[in-house]
Design a protein around this motif. Structure first.
Motif, PDB file in Angstrom:
ATOM      1  N   MET A   1       0.822  -1.202   0.000  1.00 52.84           N
ATOM      2  CA  MET A   1       0.000   0.000   0.000  1.00 52.84           C
ATOM      3  C   MET A   1       0.865   1.264   0.000  1.00 52.84           C
ATOM      4  SD  MET A   1      -2.986   1.078   2.648  1.00 52.84           S
ATOM      5  CE  MET A   1      -3.924   2.572   2.402  1.00 52.84           C
ATOM      6  N   ILE A   2       1.988   1.223   0.746  1.00 54.43           N
ATOM      7  CA  ILE A   2       2.888   2.372   0.786  1.00 54.43           C
ATOM      8  C   ILE A   2       3.463   2.626  -0.601  1.00 54.43           C
ATOM      9  CG2 ILE A   2       5.014   3.272   1.769  1.00 54.43           C
ATOM     10  CD1 ILE A   2       2.725   3.240   3.701  1.00 54.43           C
ATOM     11  N   ARG A   3       3.774   1.558  -1.340  1.00 56.39           N
ATOM     12  CA  ARG A   3       4.294   1.733  -2.702  1.00 56.39           C
ATOM     13  C   ARG A   3       3.266   2.404  -3.598  1.00 56.39           C
ATOM     14  NH1 ARG A   3       6.482  -3.528  -1.834  1.00 56.39           N
ATOM     15  NH2 ARG A   3       4.691  -4.440  -2.904  1.00 56.39           N
ATOM     16  N   THR A   4       2.002   1.985  -3.457  1.00 61.21           N
ATOM     17  CA  THR A   4       0.939   2.628  -4.240  1.00 61.21           C
ATOM     18  C   THR A   4       0.805   4.092  -3.857  1.00 61.21           C
ATOM     19  OG1 THR A   4      -0.253   0.527  -4.307  1.00 61.21           O
ATOM     20  CG2 THR A   4      -1.488   2.504  -4.901  1.00 61.21           C
ATOM     21  N   LEU A   5       0.892   4.378  -2.583  1.00 63.48           N
ATOM     22  CA  LEU A   5       0.789   5.756  -2.104  1.00 63.48           C
ATOM     23  C   LEU A   5       1.897   6.619  -2.693  1.00 63.48           C
ATOM     24  CD1 LEU A   5      -0.737   7.631  -0.118  1.00 63.48           C
ATOM     25  CD2 LEU A   5       0.917   6.971   1.617  1.00 63.48           C
ATOM     26  N   LEU A   6       3.108   6.107  -2.700  1.00 59.94           N
ATOM     27  CA  LEU A   6       4.224   6.873  -3.254  1.00 59.94           C
ATOM     28  C   LEU A   6       4.119   6.999  -4.764  1.00 59.94           C
ATOM     29  CD1 LEU A   6       7.178   5.502  -1.092  1.00 59.94           C
ATOM     30  CD2 LEU A   6       5.934   7.651  -0.846  1.00 59.94           C
ATOM     31  N   ARG A   7       3.569   5.989  -5.419  1.00 56.46           N
ATOM     32  CA  ARG A   7       3.380   6.089  -6.866  1.00 56.46           C
ATOM     33  C   ARG A   7       2.350   7.161  -7.199  1.00 56.46           C
ATOM     34  NH1 ARG A   7       1.751   1.361  -7.797  1.00 56.46           N
ATOM     35  NH2 ARG A   7      -0.469   1.719  -8.156  1.00 56.46           N
ATOM     36  N   VAL A   8       1.310   7.236  -6.382  1.00 59.52           N
ATOM     37  CA  VAL A   8       0.275   8.240  -6.615  1.00 59.52           C
ATOM     38  C   VAL A   8       0.817   9.646  -6.390  1.00 59.52           C
ATOM     39  CG1 VAL A   8      -1.906   9.150  -5.706  1.00 59.52           C
ATOM     40  CG2 VAL A   8      -1.669   6.714  -6.167  1.00 59.52           C
ATOM     41  N   LEU A   9       1.626   9.819  -5.341  1.00 62.77           N
ATOM     42  CA  LEU A   9       2.085  11.150  -4.969  1.00 62.77           C
ATOM     43  C   LEU A   9       3.388  11.558  -5.641  1.00 62.77           C
ATOM     44  CD1 LEU A   9       1.215  11.059  -1.202  1.00 62.77           C
ATOM     45  CD2 LEU A   9       0.468  12.800  -2.786  1.00 62.77           C
ATOM     46  N   GLY A  10       4.222  10.598  -5.946  1.00 58.24           N
ATOM     47  CA  GLY A  10       5.533  10.926  -6.495  1.00 58.24           C
ATOM     48  C   GLY A  10       6.621  10.604  -5.483  1.00 58.24           C
ATOM     49  N   HIS A  11       7.814  10.348  -5.977  1.00 60.63           N
ATOM     50  CA  HIS A  11       8.902   9.880  -5.115  1.00 60.63           C
ATOM     51  C   HIS A  11       9.494  10.989  -4.251  1.00 60.63           C
ATOM     52  CE1 HIS A  11       8.999   5.828  -6.685  1.00 60.63           C
ATOM     53  NE2 HIS A  11       8.935   6.305  -7.917  1.00 60.63           N
ATOM     54  N   GLU A  12       9.107  12.256  -4.472  1.00 61.62           N
ATOM     55  CA  GLU A  12       9.628  13.309  -3.608  1.00 61.62           C
ATOM     56  C   GLU A  12       9.128  13.168  -2.170  1.00 61.62           C
ATOM     57  OE1 GLU A  12       6.059  15.118  -5.841  1.00 61.62           O
ATOM     58  OE2 GLU A  12       7.694  13.714  -6.215  1.00 61.62           O
ATOM     59  N   TYR A  13       8.065  12.370  -1.990  1.00 65.30           N
ATOM     60  CA  TYR A  13       7.525  12.143  -0.651  1.00 65.30           C
ATOM     61  C   TYR A  13       8.063  10.858  -0.027  1.00 65.30           C
ATOM     62  CZ  TYR A  13       4.187  15.800  -1.830  1.00 65.30           C
ATOM     63  OH  TYR A  13       3.605  16.987  -2.205  1.00 65.30           O
ATOM     64  N   ALA A  14       8.934  10.145  -0.730  1.00 65.58           N
ATOM     65  CA  ALA A  14       9.407   8.850  -0.241  1.00 65.58           C
ATOM     66  C   ALA A  14      10.211   8.987   1.047  1.00 65.58           C
ATOM     67  CB  ALA A  14      10.244   8.159  -1.319  1.00 65.58           C
ATOM     68  N   ARG A  15      11.098   9.989   1.120  1.00 66.51           N
ATOM     69  CA  ARG A  15      11.970  10.106   2.291  1.00 66.51           C
ATOM     70  C   ARG A  15      11.191  10.343   3.586  1.00 66.51           C
ATOM     71  NH1 ARG A  15      17.170  13.855   1.812  1.00 66.51           N
ATOM     72  NH2 ARG A  15      17.622  12.167   0.333  1.00 66.51           N
ATOM     73  N   PRO A  16      10.278  11.332   3.660  1.00 70.51           N
ATOM     74  CA  PRO A  16       9.538  11.492   4.929  1.00 70.51           C
ATOM     75  C   PRO A  16       8.672  10.290   5.287  1.00 70.51           C
ATOM     76  CG  PRO A  16       8.648  12.933   3.212  1.00 70.51           C
ATOM     77  CD  PRO A  16       9.932  12.398   2.704  1.00 70.51           C
ATOM     78  N   VAL A  17       8.132   9.599   4.279  1.00 68.11           N
ATOM     79  CA  VAL A  17       7.319   8.425   4.568  1.00 68.11           C
ATOM     80  C   VAL A  17       8.194   7.307   5.126  1.00 68.11           C
ATOM     81  CG1 VAL A  17       5.916   6.598   3.533  1.00 68.11           C
ATOM     82  CG2 VAL A  17       5.514   8.966   2.904  1.00 68.11           C
ATOM     83  N   ARG A  18       9.348   7.075   4.520  1.00 67.00           N
ATOM     84  CA  ARG A  18      10.243   6.029   5.015  1.00 67.00           C
ATOM     85  C   ARG A  18      10.747   6.371   6.419  1.00 67.00           C
ATOM     86  NH1 ARG A  18      12.762   6.071  -0.527  1.00 67.00           N
ATOM     87  NH2 ARG A  18      11.771   4.372  -1.680  1.00 67.00           N
ATOM     88  N   ARG A  19      11.067   7.642   6.658  1.00 64.22           N
ATOM     89  CA  ARG A  19      11.508   8.045   7.997  1.00 64.22           C
ATOM     90  C   ARG A  19      10.404   7.797   9.023  1.00 64.22           C
ATOM     91  NH1 ARG A  19      12.798  12.841   6.868  1.00 64.22           N
ATOM     92  NH2 ARG A  19      10.875  13.887   7.513  1.00 64.22           N
TER      93      ARG A  19
END
Length: 580
Positions: A1-19
């Motif tokens: 689900m997190i992968r889908t969320l990042l795909r929808v929003l774009g990878h610029e949000y990947a770092r805060p989500v992973r943190r």
């Protein structure tokens, strides 16, 4: 689900989500390890020297305090990430919807997008802020405790480990059994919402026709279907919830039996068995919460899937190297276009020289309004090309194309604000003198003078506080203020009273001066001011020529003209006009 969320929003949000995920996982692991301190604490407390429990008690308190700090930091990170994701999703969704072809919004998509942009986005983006932390805790904390049990006593650890595949199986089974019922419930909810809106909007017609009872039955049926779908969804979730409860209770019972056996055998002490049972009881709560969290995650995943589907819809492509038209004449070259399975235009060719006037006449459904929409690139043609100044509109940037076009439609939509704010949409940076001049040319100043509040008068949502003629005057003033070289008019006087029609026609005459204008109108008298007339039927040009010439031929156009003259009005006319 997190992968889908990042795909929808774009990878610029990947770092805060992973943190955020890392912090939540660390907090859950720390919580599980803090519970492990209960084993030596209880062993010392129930041993021969209870005072030895003080150091372990201090260590346990420090661990709990550290867990609280980690939980606060992770929750704060989750809220910040959720807020950032929510803002990013609204921006991306809004930008994407603005680039989709107008035809995409047909059917029931307006209601779907409205629901999706409100509760759908909130539900999907709320995963990070509200659901991820309890979900990670419900998974990681019991697994950490399980590792502690395996390290302390392998028999007890294996007894607890046996529950893990059962918990996973129950969750997978519940998700599969609820997939169909969740989809049906969403469909029934959407249908009931549409029926409620339809019932409220249709009250004048229903009461006038005496069909209020019939329409109420339709609404009642949709609400009953929604209730039944919700009941089926609840019943589908019940076995999974009960199954998870049984698994957790069975695990606790097995640990109790195994612990008692080991204690009687002398392998472990009573204090250790008590500590293990406390650990198991503490893990039961997060495990049992998986049922509720899983349901909310499934709902959020469905909304996220709908968002992904909307954002995956291909917008109208933008040119890599935009072109600029040299003039503002219009040309339709072998244009073919279809709505779904229906062909609207079929190999149509027309031209409107800059400063020329072309009237397009035809019955309803002939494709007249589609011509205007293709000029504005609300759609892309299936075959052929629409050109402005010799340049294909697909080769122009959308901003450049729309800067050259002002549009006035029959159904005018005004934003909930003042009259002046709605006029200024045509050119937000215009000075007061330009706004007043445009209003005077459209005879909007007459409306402003008689309204309480004048220019500051509120028009209401959609312009509900103004009449149809008054809304048209606002729309024409907006087009005049924009001062675009190409103007599109679509049946702007078809439903106006004589006073407003005269005022609107006067405004239209001023709007047409010096510009290329494409108009669709019911009033046949507009055609007499055209340089050339084309009769459109079935997506093809049946006749074309001057007004008087077509009357002498006695063809389709002449028949329409005779009918219009007999009725005192026009039927299905389109005009493209400019300074002749």
């Amino acid at each position: 689900m997190i992968r889908t969320l990042l795909r929808v929003l774009g990878h610029e949000y990947a770092r805060p989500v992973r943190r955020t995920v890392a912090l939540m996982t660390a907090a859950a692991v720390a919580e599980g390890l803090s519970y492990a301190l209960l084993v030596p604490l209880l062993r010392a407390l129930f041993g021969s020297t209870p005072e030895d429990a003080w150091p372990w008690l201090a260590a346990f308190g420090a661990a709990v305090a550290g867990c609280a700090v980690l939980r606060f930091v992770s929750d704060l990170s989750g809220f910040r990430a959720g807020t950032s994701l929510l803002r990013g999703m609204y921006h991306r969704l809004g930008d994407h919807l603005a680039r989709l072809p107008i035809g995409w919004f047909r059917g029931g998509r307006l209601g779907e997008v409205s629901v999706l942009a409100s509760q759908g986005v909130l539900q999907a983006m709320g995963v990070i802020a509200h659901l991820l932390a309890p979900f990670v805790s419900a998974l990681v904390t019991p697994l950490t405790v399980l590792a502690v049990l395996l390290a302390f006593n392998w028999q007890l650890g294996l007894a607890a480990l046996a529950a893990a595949p059962l918990v996973a199986a129950v969750q997978v089974w519940t998700a599969r059994s609820m997939a169909a019922t969740d989809a049906e419930r969403h469909r029934r909810d959407h249908e009931a919402t549409g029926r409620v809106v339809e019932y409220l909007q249709a009250q004048p017609v229903l009461r006038a026709g005496g069909h209020g009872g019939e329409r109420f039955r339709l609404l009642d049926d949709s609400l009953r279907n929604m209730r039944d779908a919700s009941r089926r969804s609840t019943l589908a979730a019940l076995p999974g919830s009960l199954g998870l409860t049984l698994v957790v209770q069975a695990m606790f019972s097995v640990l109790l039996v195994v612990g008692a056996y080991l204690a009687l055998d002398g392998s472990v002490g009573a204090a250790e068995v008590l500590a293990i049972l406390v650990l198991a009881a503490r893990c039961a709560d997060p495990l049992l919460s998986l049922a509720g969290i899983g349901g909310r995650l499934r709902a959020a995943r469905q909304e996220l899937g709908r968002l992904d589907a909307v954002l995956s819809t291909r917008p109208l492509p933008e040119p890599a190297e935009p072109a600029q038209p040299a003039s503002h004449g219009l040309e339709f070259e072998s244009v073919s276009f279809r709505h779904g399975d229906r062909r609207v235009l079929d190999g149509l060719s027309l031209s409107v020289p800059q400063g020329g006037r072309l009237a397009v006449v035809g019955p309803s459904g002939a494709g007249k309004s589609t011509l205007l929409q293709l000029v504005a690139r609300f759609y892309d043609v299936e075959a052929g090309a629409v050109r402005m100044g010799g340049v294909d509109v697909r080769a122009m940037r959308t901003e450049d194309l729309m800067a050259r076009i002002a549009i006035v439609f029959q159904d005018v939509y005004l934003f909930d604000g003042t009259i002046e704010e709605n006029v200024r949409i045509g050119r937000p940076g215009a000075d007061e003198a330009a706004v007043r001049a445009a209003a005077s040319a459209a005879r909007l100043d007459e409306v402003v003078e008689r309204l309480p509040g004048g220019w500051a008068a509120q028009v209401g949502e959609g312009g509900a506080r103004l009449s149809g003629g008054e809304r048209q005057r606002v729309s024409i003033a907006r087009a005049l203020l924009k001062d675009a070289p190409v103007v599109l008019l679509d049946e702007v006087t078809s439903a106006l009273d004589p006073v407003n029609e005269a005022a609107v026609h006067e405004g239209i005459e001023r709007l047409m001066a010096g510009r290329t204008v494409v108009m669709v109108a019911h009033r046949m008298r507009t055609v007499q001011r055209a340089d050339r007339v084309a009769f459109l039927d079935g997506g093809r040009i049946v006749e074309q020529g001057g007004h008087d010439e077509l009357l002498r031929r006695g063809g389709r156009y002449a028949g329409f003209w005779e009918i219009a003259a007999g009725m005192g009005t026009g039927v299905g006319v389109g005009v493209a006009s400019g300074e002749g």
